[in-house]
Scaffold this motif. Structure first.
Motif, mmCIF file in Angstrom:
data_model
loop_
_atom_site.group_PDB
_atom_site.id
_atom_site.type_symbol
_atom_site.label_atom_id
_atom_site.label_comp_id
_atom_site.label_asym_id
_atom_site.label_seq_id
_atom_site.Cartn_x
_atom_site.Cartn_y
_atom_site.Cartn_z
ATOM 1 N N LEU A 92 4.381 10.403 -5.601
ATOM 2 C CA LEU A 92 5.044 11.252 -4.616
ATOM 3 C C LEU A 92 5.364 12.637 -5.162
ATOM 4 N N ARG A 93 5.866 12.700 -6.382
ATOM 5 C CA ARG A 93 6.278 13.991 -6.949
ATOM 6 C C ARG A 93 5.099 14.939 -7.145
ATOM 7 N N ALA A 146 13.906 11.540 4.590
ATOM 8 C CA ALA A 146 13.684 12.531 3.539
ATOM 9 C C ALA A 146 12.327 13.204 3.688
ATOM 10 N N LEU A 147 11.285 12.403 3.938
ATOM 11 C CA LEU A 147 9.950 12.980 4.114
ATOM 12 C C LEU A 147 9.873 13.820 5.376
ATOM 13 N N LYS A 157 0.836 -1.201 0.000
ATOM 14 C CA LYS A 157 0.000 0.000 0.000
ATOM 15 C C LYS A 157 0.874 1.256 0.000
ATOM 16 N N LEU A 158 1.937 1.232 0.800
ATOM 17 C CA LEU A 158 2.853 2.370 0.858
ATOM 18 C C LEU A 158 3.513 2.601 -0.496
ATOM 19 N N VAL A 159 4.007 1.536 -1.107
ATOM 20 C CA VAL A 159 4.674 1.651 -2.407
ATOM 21 C C VAL A 159 3.708 2.200 -3.455
ATOM 22 N N LYS A 160 2.470 1.709 -3.441
ATOM 23 C CA LYS A 160 1.473 2.175 -4.404
ATOM 24 C C LYS A 160 1.217 3.670 -4.257
ATOM 25 N N LYS A 161 1.050 4.130 -3.017
ATOM 26 C CA LYS A 161 0.792 5.549 -2.787
ATOM 27 C C LYS A 161 2.011 6.408 -3.116
ATOM 28 N N SER A 162 3.206 5.832 -2.979
ATOM 29 C CA SER A 162 4.428 6.607 -3.210
ATOM 30 C C SER A 162 4.676 6.872 -4.687
ATOM 31 N N ARG A 208 0.513 12.506 4.971
ATOM 32 C CA ARG A 208 -0.188 11.237 5.210
ATOM 33 C C ARG A 208 0.663 10.056 4.747
ATOM 34 N N LEU A 209 1.388 10.233 3.654
ATOM 35 C CA LEU A 209 2.303 9.187 3.198
ATOM 36 C C LEU A 209 3.388 8.957 4.243
ATOM 37 N N ARG A 210 3.874 10.017 4.821
ATOM 38 C CA ARG A 210 4.901 9.914 5.870
ATOM 39 C C ARG A 210 4.361 9.154 7.080
#
Length: 280
Positions: free
Chosen positions: A174-175, A224-225, A166-171, A184-186
């Motif tokens: 990112l840009r 980074a985030l 799920k994290l990878v999909k949302k990332s 929220r991703l963080r």
């Protein structure tokens, strides 16, 4: 180890870390306050991680009370970070800096009052009792019993993979994310980070190496985030200072630095996505 035992082990550690730092936090120790926030975040992650098993009428009340404590801790922690930024990267008159320290002192008094209150004591006792013997722990029914008895290695392997996917999909976007969605991703990254730490040692050699690699990429992205989040909070701080009539020149990373941070987080997520699936 069964899932109910694993949940209790993790939650007890979090509660122990939380209460071990509350006296120093009341005395004004910023590091103790930070450790309380981390322990609280880890406890909330554990409850979320085991949510199907621990779902009962008391869970929502416990979660609301934990959020209440998180709000008090976060308000003071944000001021600690803000004051540090003002003192290290800002140009501000001493009297203006003193006014922000006065704000911090006033908010800390509220926090100390909250931690010394019956509400806090009830929260710790109720949370401890709920972890050990809440309704979730004695709920009857084939599904409830099976969830408690299910092996933690198999459960965590499945749950960790689903959260990381799920994290990878949302990332992937990112840009293009704005400040709020990136935040929220963080937060999701933090949940993956903490839960991976909880159970990294449950697996064999191959699984352990995989989880160590996952932790490395999660921490890299988190850093980074986190710096990008500090930029957003710093800009919000500058606007708040202006509204209070305090003119301060705060230094923020430029656009190129922010682009490099986004690139660094995106690269970490690509490497996380490339890891082999976790197997028990």
């Amino acid at each position: 180890m069964a899932c109910d035992t694993a949940f209790r082990v993790v939650a007890r550690r979090c509660l122990l870390d939380l209460t071990a730092n509350h006296a120093a936090t009341c005395r004004g120790d910023p590091e103790a306050l930070h450790q309380m926030r981390v322990a609280l975040a880890r406890l909330r992650t554990a409850i979320s991680f085991f949510s199907p098993m621990v779902s009962d009428p008391q869970r929502m009340r416990i979660r609301r009370e934990l959020k209440w404590l998180h709000t008090h801790l976060g308000t003071v922690r944000d001021l600690d970070v803000a004051i540090e930024r003002i003192e290290t990267t800002g140009k501000v008159r001493p009297q203006d800096c003193r006014s922000w320290k006065a704000k911090r002192a006033e908010r800390h008094r509220r926090l100390a009052h909250a931690i010394r209150s019956p509400r806090y004591r009830h929260l710790i006792k109720d949370a401890s009792d709920w972890v050990e013997s809440g309704p979730w722990a004695i709920k009857k029914g084939t599904r409830s019993v099976a969830r408690r008895a299910f092996p933690i290695a198999a459960y965590s392997a499945d749950k960790l993979m689903r959260w990381q996917e799920k994290l990878v999909k949302k990332s992937r976007k990112l840009r293009d994310l704005g400040v709020k969605k990136r935040h929220r991703l963080r937060l999701l990254n933090k949940k993956c980070h903490y839960s991976t730490e909880f159970f990294a040692d449950l697996f064999g050699n191959e699984g352990l190496l995989r989880q160590r690699a996952a932790l490395k990429y999660l921490r890299r992205a988190q850093k980074a985030l986190g710096e990008l989040n500090d930029v957003a909070k710093g800009q919000s701080l500058a606007a708040a200072l202006e509204r209070d009539g305090i003119r301060v020149s705060l230094q923020f990373p430029g656009r190129k630095r922010q682009e490099r941070l986004i690139h660094r987080a995106a690269a970490a997520y690509r490497k996380l996505a490339a890891l082999k699936p976790l197997r028990v």
